[in-house]
Design a protein around this motif. Structure first.
Motif, PDB file in Angstrom:
ATOM      1  N   GLY A  74       0.811  -1.208   0.000  1.00  0.00           N
ATOM      2  CA  GLY A  74       0.000   0.000   0.000  1.00  0.00           C
ATOM      3  C   GLY A  74       0.851   1.267   0.000  1.00  0.00           C
ATOM      4  N   ILE A  75       1.956   1.253   0.761  1.00  0.00           N
ATOM      5  CA  ILE A  75       2.869   2.398   0.770  1.00  0.00           C
ATOM      6  C   ILE A  75       3.429   2.634  -0.633  1.00  0.00           C
ATOM      7  N   LEU A  76       3.868   1.575  -1.272  1.00  0.00           N
ATOM      8  CA  LEU A  76       4.404   1.686  -2.630  1.00  0.00           C
ATOM      9  C   LEU A  76       3.345   2.190  -3.604  1.00  0.00           C
ATOM     10  N   LEU A  77       2.127   1.710  -3.444  1.00  0.00           N
ATOM     11  CA  LEU A  77       1.038   2.091  -4.346  1.00  0.00           C
ATOM     12  C   LEU A  77       0.721   3.579  -4.221  1.00  0.00           C
ATOM     13  N   VAL A  78       0.630   4.100  -2.990  1.00  0.00           N
ATOM     14  CA  VAL A  78       0.335   5.524  -2.789  1.00  0.00           C
ATOM     15  C   VAL A  78       1.469   6.380  -3.341  1.00  0.00           C
ATOM     16  N   TRP A  79       2.705   5.944  -3.132  1.00  0.00           N
ATOM     17  CA  TRP A  79       3.862   6.707  -3.591  1.00  0.00           C
ATOM     18  C   TRP A  79       3.921   6.795  -5.112  1.00  0.00           C
TER      19      TRP A  79
END
Length: 390
Positions: free
Chosen positions: A173-178
Motif C-alpha cells: 500500500g505504501i508503494l502504491l500511494v507513492w
C-alpha cells in the motif's frame, strides 16, 4: 472524471482493498484458531477482535488533524507502517495478550480520515459522490474476497499466515500511494487549527452526518453477529459457502445504488435519498425475524445492502462538501472515529443481545436504533447538507 481523478481514485480504492482485506480475513477464522494461543478465552478473543476498532476510533481525529498540517501522504505512510508493525507482532506471538497488542497496534495506524480527505482533495465537487461510492464499494469487495481467502490462507498457515499477508499488503500500500496517487494541490496549515475545529463542531449538518455513520456501522456489525447462524438455520447454507450469497448481493446492491446516487445528486434530493435509505435499512432487521424464511431473507438482505451502500457513498461525499477545506482532515477524522466506534458498540451490543434473546432481540433493538436515528435527522431539509461551510 479526468485522468488525474481516475488515477487517484484507482490508487486509493486499491489501498482500501489491500488494507481492509487483511482485517476482514480474520473475522471468519479467529474463533476457529483462537484456542492455539496461550491464555486464550472466548472473552479475550472478543477483545482481540474489537481492539482494532477501538484504537482506530481513538486516533482518527488526531491523525486527521495532522494530515491537515503535515500533509495527507506522510500521515498515510506512517499509518501503514504502524499497521504493518502490528500485523508482524500478531503474526509472531503465541499468546492471546500478544495478539491483543498486535491488534491494538494495527488500529493505531488510523489512516481512514487522511485517505478520505486525500480523495476529496483530488476530486472535483461534481465527481466526489462517485469517488466515495467507488471507495465504499472497494470495502465491499474486500469483504467478499476476505470471506473466501481467510479460511484458505488460515488452512495453509494458521492465523499467523493471515497476519504476515496483512503486513505485506500494508507495505504494498505504501508503494502504491507513492507511485500511483498524485500529490494534492492543497495548502497545508502551519498555524493553530483549534478555531477551525471548534467551528466545525458547531455545525449541525456535520453532526447529522457523523451520527449517521455511527448508527450505520452500529447496525451493520450488530446484524452480522446473528446473521451467519441465521443463514445456516433458515437457508441451510454452510458457513464456507456464505460468500456465494454475499458476493452477488453486494455486487447487485452496488449496481442498483449507483443510479440512485446520481439521481439524488443531480436533482438535489440527497436528504430525501438518505431518509429513503433509512427505510431500506429496516429490511436488515426483518431478515432476522423468526417468521421470515427462504427468499424473503435474501430479498430483505438485498434491500439492506442497497440502502447501506447508498448511505456509505452519500455520507462522506456530503461531509467533504460541508466541512471547511482548512480542516477537512479533522472532519473526516471525526467521521471515521464515529464510524469505528459504531462498529465497536454494535459488535458488543449484538453479542450481548444475541446471548440473551437470540436473533429476534437483535432485530428488535435494531429497529429501535433506526427510530432514534430518524429522530436525529428529522430536521433534515433539502439542500441543508449540500451547502459549503464558510
Amino acid at each position: 472524471m479526468n485522468p488525474v481523478e481516475r488515477r487517484a481514485l484507482a490508487g486509493l480504492a486499491s489501498l482500501y482493498v489491500f488494507r481492509m482485506l487483511g482485517l476482514f480475513m480474520v473475522l471468519p477464522v479467529l474463533s476457529l484458531y483462537g484456542d492455539e494461543y496461550l491464555h486464550s478465552t472466548p472473552a479475550l478473543l472478543g477483545v482481540a477482535l474489537g481492539a482494532y476498532g477501538l484504537s482506530q476510533a481513538i486516533l482518527q481525529i488526531p491523525l486527521g488533524v495532522l494530515s491537515d498540517r503535515w500533509g495527507r501522504k506522510p500521515v498515510i505512510y506512517c499509518g501503514l507502517a504502524i499497521f504493518a508493525g502490528g500485523s508482524v507482532l500478531a503474526a509472531v506471538t503465541d499468546s492471546v495478550y500478544g495478539l491483543i497488542a498486535g491488534r491494538i497496534l494495527q488500529g493505531a495506524g488510523a489512516i481512514a480520515a487522511a485517505t478520505m480527505a486525500l480523495a476529496a482533495d483530488l476530486t472535483r465537487d461534481e465527481n466526489r459522490g462517485k469517488a466515495m461510492a467507488v471507495i465504499g464499494a472497494s470495502i465491499g469487495v474486500a469483504f467478499v474476497l476476505a470471506v473466501v481467502l481467510g479460511p484458505l490462507v488460515a488452512g495453509i498457515g494458521g492465523l499467523s499466515a493471515i497476519f504476515w499477508l496483512t503486513a505485506l499488503l500494508a507495505l504494498l500500500g505504501i508503494l502504491l500511494v507513492w507511485r500511483l496517487v498524485p500529490d494534492p494541490q492543497v495548502s497545508l496549515r502551519r498555524g493553530p487549527v483549534s478555531g477551525d475545529f471548534k467551528r466545525l463542531l458547531a455545525q449541525g449538518s456535520i453532526w447529522r452526518l457523523v451520527s449517521g455513520v455511527f448508527f450505520l456501522h452500529l447496525l451493520l456489525t450488530m446484524l452480522f453477529v446473528p446473521l451467519p447462524l441465521t443463514l445456516v438455520e433458515k437457508l441451510g447454507l454452510a458457513s464456507e459457502a456464505h460468500w456465494k450469497l454475499y458476493g452477488p448481493l453486494m455486487l447487485g446492491a452496488f449496481v442498483i445504488m449507483l443510479p440512485l446516487m446520481r439521481m439524488a445528486e443531480k436533482r438535489q434530493q440527497v436528504p430525501a435519498a438518505m431518509r429513503l435509505a433509512l427505510l431500506g435499512l429496516i429490511c436488515g432487521s426483518i431478515a432476522l425475524m423468526p417468521d421470515v424464511h427462504g427468499g424473503w431473507v435474501i430479498a430483505s438482505l438485498g434491500v439492506f445492502f442497497i440502502a447501506f451502500n447508498l448511505l456509505e457513498a452519500l455520507l462522506p461525499a456530503q461531509l467533504t462538501r460541508v466541512a471547511p477545506e482548512a480542516c477537512r482532515g479533522a472532519a473526516t477524522g471525526l467521521y471515521a472515529t464515529l464510524q469505528f466506534l459504531g462498529a465497536f458498540v454494535g459488535g458488543s451490543l449484538g453479542g450481548v443481545l444475541y446471548g440473551q434473546g437470540g436473533a429476534g432481540a437483535v432485530a428488535t433493538f435494531g429497529l429501535g436504533v433506526l427510530v432514534v436515528w430518524s429522530l436525529v435527522w428529522w430536521r433534515l431539509r433539502r439542500g441543508s447538507l449540500a451547502s459549503a461551510a464558510v
